[in-house]
Design a protein around this motif. Structure first.
Motif, PDB file in Angstrom:
ATOM      1  N   PHE A   1       0.850  -1.192   0.000  1.00 43.03           N
ATOM      2  CA  PHE A   1       0.000   0.000   0.000  1.00 43.03           C
ATOM      3  C   PHE A   1       0.886   1.241   0.000  1.00 43.03           C
ATOM      4  CE2 PHE A   1      -2.447  -3.312   2.130  1.00 43.03           C
ATOM      5  CZ  PHE A   1      -3.661  -3.248   1.451  1.00 43.03           C
ATOM      6  N   ARG A   2       0.256   2.365  -0.228  1.00 42.82           N
ATOM      7  CA  ARG A   2       0.970   3.630  -0.134  1.00 42.82           C
ATOM      8  C   ARG A   2       1.389   3.869   1.306  1.00 42.82           C
ATOM      9  NH1 ARG A   2      -1.548   7.691   2.505  1.00 42.82           N
ATOM     10  NH2 ARG A   2      -3.821   7.769   2.648  1.00 42.82           N
ATOM     11  N   PRO A   3       2.342   4.755   1.555  1.00 41.13           N
ATOM     12  CA  PRO A   3       2.704   5.078   2.944  1.00 41.13           C
ATOM     13  C   PRO A   3       1.738   6.087   3.555  1.00 41.13           C
ATOM     14  CG  PRO A   3       4.071   6.326   1.441  1.00 41.13           C
ATOM     15  CD  PRO A   3       3.209   5.429   0.573  1.00 41.13           C
ATOM     16  N   MET A   4       1.827   6.233   4.854  1.00 41.18           N
ATOM     17  CA  MET A   4       1.251   7.366   5.567  1.00 41.18           C
ATOM     18  C   MET A   4       2.408   8.279   5.980  1.00 41.18           C
ATOM     19  SD  MET A   4      -1.695   5.738   8.093  1.00 41.18           S
ATOM     20  CE  MET A   4      -2.228   7.344   8.719  1.00 41.18           C
TER      21      MET A   4
ATOM     22  N   ASP B   1      -2.740  13.444   6.740  1.00 39.56           N
ATOM     23  CA  ASP B   1      -1.883  12.435   6.125  1.00 39.56           C
ATOM     24  C   ASP B   1      -1.314  12.975   4.818  1.00 39.56           C
ATOM     25  OD1 ASP B   1      -0.667  10.183   5.132  1.00 39.56           O
ATOM     26  OD2 ASP B   1      -2.511   9.006   4.923  1.00 39.56           O
ATOM     27  N   LEU B   2       0.009  13.041   4.745  1.00 32.22           N
ATOM     28  CA  LEU B   2       0.711  13.552   3.561  1.00 32.22           C
ATOM     29  C   LEU B   2       1.254  12.416   2.700  1.00 32.22           C
ATOM     30  CD1 LEU B   2       2.722  16.340   5.436  1.00 32.22           C
ATOM     31  CD2 LEU B   2       0.532  16.592   4.244  1.00 32.22           C
ATOM     32  N   GLY B   3       0.703  11.219   2.879  1.00 35.18           N
ATOM     33  CA  GLY B   3       1.247  10.054   2.189  1.00 35.18           C
ATOM     34  C   GLY B   3       1.111  10.088   0.684  1.00 35.18           C
ATOM     35  N   GLU B   4       0.186  10.908   0.165  1.00 32.70           N
ATOM     36  CA  GLU B   4       0.025  11.053  -1.278  1.00 32.70           C
ATOM     37  C   GLU B   4       0.278  12.470  -1.748  1.00 32.70           C
ATOM     38  OE1 GLU B   4      -3.137   7.802  -2.780  1.00 32.70           O
ATOM     39  OE2 GLU B   4      -4.030   9.354  -1.507  1.00 32.70           O
ATOM     40  N   ASP B   5       0.730  13.331  -0.862  1.00 33.09           N
ATOM     41  CA  ASP B   5       0.944  14.736  -1.208  1.00 33.09           C
ATOM     42  C   ASP B   5       2.165  14.867  -2.108  1.00 33.09           C
ATOM     43  OD1 ASP B   5       1.472  17.461  -1.289  1.00 33.09           O
ATOM     44  OD2 ASP B   5       0.916  17.796   0.792  1.00 33.09           O
ATOM     45  N   PRO B   6       1.998  15.390  -3.343  1.00 34.66           N
ATOM     46  CA  PRO B   6       3.149  15.506  -4.253  1.00 34.66           C
ATOM     47  C   PRO B   6       4.238  16.436  -3.731  1.00 34.66           C
ATOM     48  CG  PRO B   6       1.206  16.609  -5.153  1.00 34.66           C
ATOM     49  CD  PRO B   6       0.743  15.821  -3.976  1.00 34.66           C
TER      50      PRO B   6
END
Length: 550
Positions: free
Chosen positions: A465-468, A481-486
């Motif tokens: 999975f993606r990270p947190m 949660d910045l886990g998907e923040d570019p």
């Protein structure tokens, strides 16, 4: 360990006894000295005033068994392999007693350890579980003065255990007095109410305060000290409460009210497309319950009452040390094996890596004069649970075996002499045993979580999975949660590089020290083994140049 200098050596400081206090499921922020606005913990606060409070201490796994195995081995969960409650600690793992007994120190358990013995390993090696070695392997290296991990509501019916026997001796009858008396309440009409049902958390336990688990454990600890003799000791007093069931005896059951319940740390955005694992844990029954305000207003005052009861009992234990003249020769350490969400982040229980779960209180009081300059201070060093074993070894007059131990002694911090320290902490979690594995259709063996925190950014890696990612400088409550923040691609990559470097380290070369490896350099030529030389002249030239090996 990268970024860590060798520990300050023990330069002849007096050896001390060690009182190792562990409180099960105590959050780092539910003490007076850690900033809770209304809780009353004067004895623990007094300990902090006499020692060093480490404000950023993290467990190696936010669940009882794996966390404790790291506390007791000084090794990461990745290294010792006991990744979940009930997973045995491998028979070959060294524990606290293995490190302290050669130094002449008795290492004794009074309370909970959550140890699952490696019976198969003992059978394979022909070790009798009833022998001294077998008993220590079964008790995580301790000599068990008292082993008490709590009981069970059903399967313990009619079973004789030390606490069940004690309750029966005090007149609390029934097939399971732990369940029917110590962790149950009673309505005015005599109706029995189970402590497992959160609705009844504000009602008093059916037993008198002095007969509940916390005072009983304290009394048994004092019983040990009364007969300990002159030999140095490390006594691990490990309390079960305030771990659920959240049932407190009078007068602690109504010591606090809903007005003492601090608002939950949570945001609606945490439920909007959460990380899949975080989202699944929010759906669990305990999380749904503790997300309700009326449940929090019922449970948290009882949780706080259990903590104040613990504080009073710790005060009784400390008074015994004072009365017997042992306070000035005893190192006192107080910590917890993990925290409790209590409705924060829409969660109940523990198990993930928000601070309310993975961060724990840690107070260390070193009675020796070398620690006088740090008394009453608060350290912001990044500390791990695995740091306690090498600290205890050094306090006992030994040198930690760092080919085995992955933590680092805190003596330098206590004596005001610590140089550069670690720049991150690691915690791990294995959800193979949880329903989340089935909900997310993950294969057994792939349900691994790992957290790395560098003092600002906390990253959770989840296999598949993606990270947190949380920025605790900008967002100390860990709500975003910045886990998907570019904008944080580089931060995530940097932390993953550190985490991967940690995974690639030696975790199992425990039988030989770095010093011994250095000593063996050039061993081939010293033994008369000359590999790669063409003739005598080339060999002679190498020897003249001082070449000692390949």
């Amino acid at each position: 360990m990268p970024g860590v200098t060798p520990d300050v050596e023990n330069k002849g400081e007096a050896r001390v006894n060690i009182l190792f206090l562990m409180i099960d499921q105590l959050r780092y922020d539910y003490l007076g000295c850690t900033g809770h606005p209304t809780i009353r913990t004067p004895n623990i606060d007094a300990l902090a005033a006499r020692g060093v409070r480490f404000d950023r201490a993290y467990v190696q796994s936010p669940i009882c068994g794996p966390s404790r195995m790291s506390f007791y081995t000084g090794r990461y969960t990745h290294s010792h392999g006991a990744t979940w409650n009930g997973v045995p600690l491998p028979v070959g793992e060294m524990t606290l007693g293995d490190h302290l007994r050669p130094l002449g120190m008795n290492t004794v358990l009074c309370g909970k350890s959550h140890m699952a013995p490696d019976r198969a390993g003992m059978d394979r090696l022909g070790i009798d579980p009833k022998s001294t070695v077998g008993q220590r392997l079964s008790e995580c290296g301790f000599d068990a003065w008292l082993r008490h991990d709590g009981e069970l509501p059903e399967s313990m019916d009619g079973v004789a255990t030390p606490y069940q026997d004690y309750l029966r001796s005090k007149g609390y009858d029934g097939s399971n007095p732990w369940n029917e008396w110590a962790n149950a309440a009673e309505d005015s009409d005599g109706t029995l109410r189970s402590g497992w049902l959160l609705k009844y958390a504000r009602q008093p336990a059916r037993v008198a305060n002095e007969d509940t688990e916390t005072p009983w454990t304290t009394t048994r600890a004092i019983d040990y000290l009364e007969q300990a003799g002159d030999a140095p000791w490390c006594l691990h007093v490990s309390y079960i409460k305030p771990h659920w069931p959240y049932v407190a005896p009078a007068p602690y059951h109504d010591m606090y009210s809903p007005e003492d319940v601090v608002p939950p740390v949570r945001a609606e955005t945490e439920r909007d497309n959460p990380h899949p694992i975080f989202g699944d844990y929010q759906k669990k029954r305990v999380s749904q319950a503790l997300s309700r305000d009326e449940v929090r207003d019922t449970v948290i005052p009882a949780y706080m009452g259990l903590i104040s009861q613990l504080d009073d009992e710790i005060g009784r234990l400390l008074k015994y040390l004072d009365d017997t003249g042992q306070r000035d020769t005893t190192m006192i350490v107080l910590t917890s094996d993990h925290g409790d969400y209590l409705g924060d982040h829409w969660m109940g229980e523990k198990e993930l890596f928000h601070d309310c779960s993975s961060r724990v209180p840690l107070i260390v009081v070193d009675p020796r004069a070398e620690a006088d300059t740090t008394r009453g201070t608060v350290s912001d060093a990044l500390v791990e649970a695995i740091d306690l074993v090498p600290t205890f070894v050094q306090a006992a007059g030994g040198q930690p075996r760092y080919e085995v131990l992955e933590g680092r002694s805190l003596i330098g911090h206590l004596h005001g002499q610590q140089g550069p320290w670690r720049d991150h902490v690691i915690s791990e979690y294995d959800y193979d045993f949880k329903s989340t594995r089935l909900s997310l259709d993950q294969p057994i063996g792939e349900c691994r979580l790992a957290m790395i925190f560098d003092g600002r950014y906390k990253l959770m890696h989840a296999e598949g999975f993606r990270p947190m990612l949380h920025d605790l400088a900008a967002d100390p409550q860990e709500l975003h949660d910045l886990g998907e923040d570019p904008a944080h691609v580089k931060t995530r990559a940097r932390l993953m590089d550190r985490l991967n470097a940690w995974y690639r380290r030696h975790h199992s070369r425990t039988t030989i020290s770095d010093a011994e490896i250095a000593r063996r350099a050039g061993g081939d030529m010293k033994k008369g083994i000359f590999l790669g030389f063409w003739d005598e002249a080339e060999l002679a030239a190498a020897r003249k140049a001082g070449v000692s090996g390949n």
